[in-house]
Design an enzyme around this catalytic site. Structure first.
Site, PDB file in Angstrom:
ATOM      1  N   THR A 127       0.607  -1.178   0.237  1.00 38.19           N
ATOM      2  CA  THR A 127      -0.314   0.051  -0.561  1.00 38.19           C
ATOM      3  C   THR A 127       0.991   1.392   0.601  1.00 38.19           C
ATOM      4  O   THR A 127       1.603   1.680   0.998  1.00 38.19           O
ATOM      5  CB  THR A 127      -0.850   0.145   1.449  1.00 38.19           C
ATOM      6  N   LYS A 158      -7.749   1.472  -3.029  1.00 37.12           N
ATOM      7  CA  LYS A 158      -7.399   0.755  -1.669  1.00 37.12           C
ATOM      8  C   LYS A 158      -7.535   1.820  -1.377  1.00 37.12           C
ATOM      9  O   LYS A 158      -7.802   2.013   0.460  1.00 37.12           O
ATOM     10  CB  LYS A 158      -5.584   0.644  -1.752  1.00 37.12           C
ATOM     11  N   LYS A 196      -2.012   5.050   8.457  1.00 38.48           N
ATOM     12  CA  LYS A 196      -0.763   4.783   7.125  1.00 38.48           C
ATOM     13  C   LYS A 196      -1.940   5.298   6.210  1.00 38.48           C
ATOM     14  O   LYS A 196      -1.506   6.145   5.463  1.00 38.48           O
ATOM     15  CB  LYS A 196      -0.345   3.978   7.140  1.00 38.48           C
TER      16      LYS A 196
END
Ligand code: NAD
Length: 289
Positions: free
Chosen positions: A93, A168, A243
């Protein structure tokens, strides 16, 4: 196929093992000796350097902590070392801008590449039930799809390079928001005298229903088994949620989007992590509301 795998941590370890189970020859590298040893136990061939692992590979999969590391590993160890024509798949990611930049560099170096981040945590990585959201050309997606299918339950082409990362972070921004909303609703229901299981029984079949409630209920003893029933052991650590929310806020700024709820979710998770909860499951934020 000969598939090199770089980054065999919590997620990559299980993913590489599933490629072995699917009959691939997996050439593994990680900076951590422990992670590498575990990959060896799971049937991977282990290498002392990324350049050695990727040489002779038909495909390279990476599962690394962040964009800066992805960029440096591809620039230093993969471009020029992997055979011309190898397909490159980054499942980490990372920010959309770095994903797009690395894919452009891959194309310039003669490779096809996809960004293919995942939904699903460590358990899904081990079980081979991840969802992959994929950015890249049609040709790159066609080559990547069967490799990803060996590690997941769904592989979806999101669009051009960077689109996998965009999907995402939009998904995880929504997850952060509805987890906090679910926590607030349960806390308020309890203060108003409702039993948590009763509120679950009502809301899970009413319009407030969402994944944070029905698959990952943040209240111990209500709904399905979840990290709440295990002292908020992750699961999905709050530091990882933070994050992803930071990546979402970065992308929102670049795209000129005023994501008010995402911004607030990022602030609340920042405060939660600052209070020492980075390693606690993200649903544990209910204890601060
Ligand atoms: P992790 O820290 O457990 O694993 C990362 C691995 O990369 C480590 O083993 C580390 O030694 C290795 N590494 C770091 N730099 C390297 C380098 N230069 N060369 C080779 N190896 C290197 O992290 P994780 O939980 O497996 O997460 C990996 C990625 O997956 C992250 O981008 C994360 O955001 C994403 N992700 C994680 C989860 C989750 O639940 N853990 C869920 C979805 C997505």
């Amino acid at each position: 196929m000969k598939i090199a795998f770089v980054g065999l941590g919590n997620m990559g370890g299980g993913m590489a093992a599933n490629l072995v189970k699917a009959g691939h020859e997996v050439r593994a590298f990680d900076l951590s000796a422990d992670a590498l040893a575990k990959a060896g136990e799971n049937g991977c061939q282990t290498f002392a350097a990324a350049r050695e692992a990727v040489s002779g590979a038909d495909a390279v999969v990476s599962m690394l902590p962040n964009g800066a590391i992805v960029n440096s590993v591809y620039e230093a160890d993969i471009f020029g070392a992997a055979p011309a024509g190898a397909i490159l798949l980054d499942c980490s990611t990372i920010d959309v801008a770095t994903a797009t930049k690395v894919t452009a560099a891959a194309t310039a170096a003669g490779y096809e590449m996809v960004d293919a981040p995942v939904s699903g945590g460590i358990a899904a990585a081990n079980a081979g039930t991840l969802t992959f959201m994929v950015g890249g050309t049609d040709a790159a997606f066609t080559r990547a799809e069967p490799i990803l299918a060996a590690m997941g339950k769904a592989v979806i082409h999101a669009g051009a390079a960077g689109a996998g990362q965009a999907a995402k972070i939009c998904n995880n921004m929504l997850l952060g928001i509805h987890m906090i909303g679910t926590c607030e609703a349960f806390s308020m229901a309890q203060k108003l005298g409702l039993d948590p299981q009763t509120f679950y029984d009502i809301s899970s079949v009413s319009s407030g229903q969402c994944w944070s409630m029905t698959s990952y209920c943040p209240v111990p003893g209500a709904g399905p088994q979840s990290p709440a029933d295990n002292g908020y052991q992750p699961g999905f650590a709050a530091a990882l949620m933070l994050k992803d929310l930071k990546l979402a806020m970065e992308a929102a700024q670049t795209a000129g989007v005023d994501a008010e709820m995402g911004k607030r979710a990022a602030e609340l998770y920042q405060a939660y992590v600052n209070a020492g909860n980075g390693g606690v499951d993200f649903s544990g934020i209910i204890r601060t509301l």
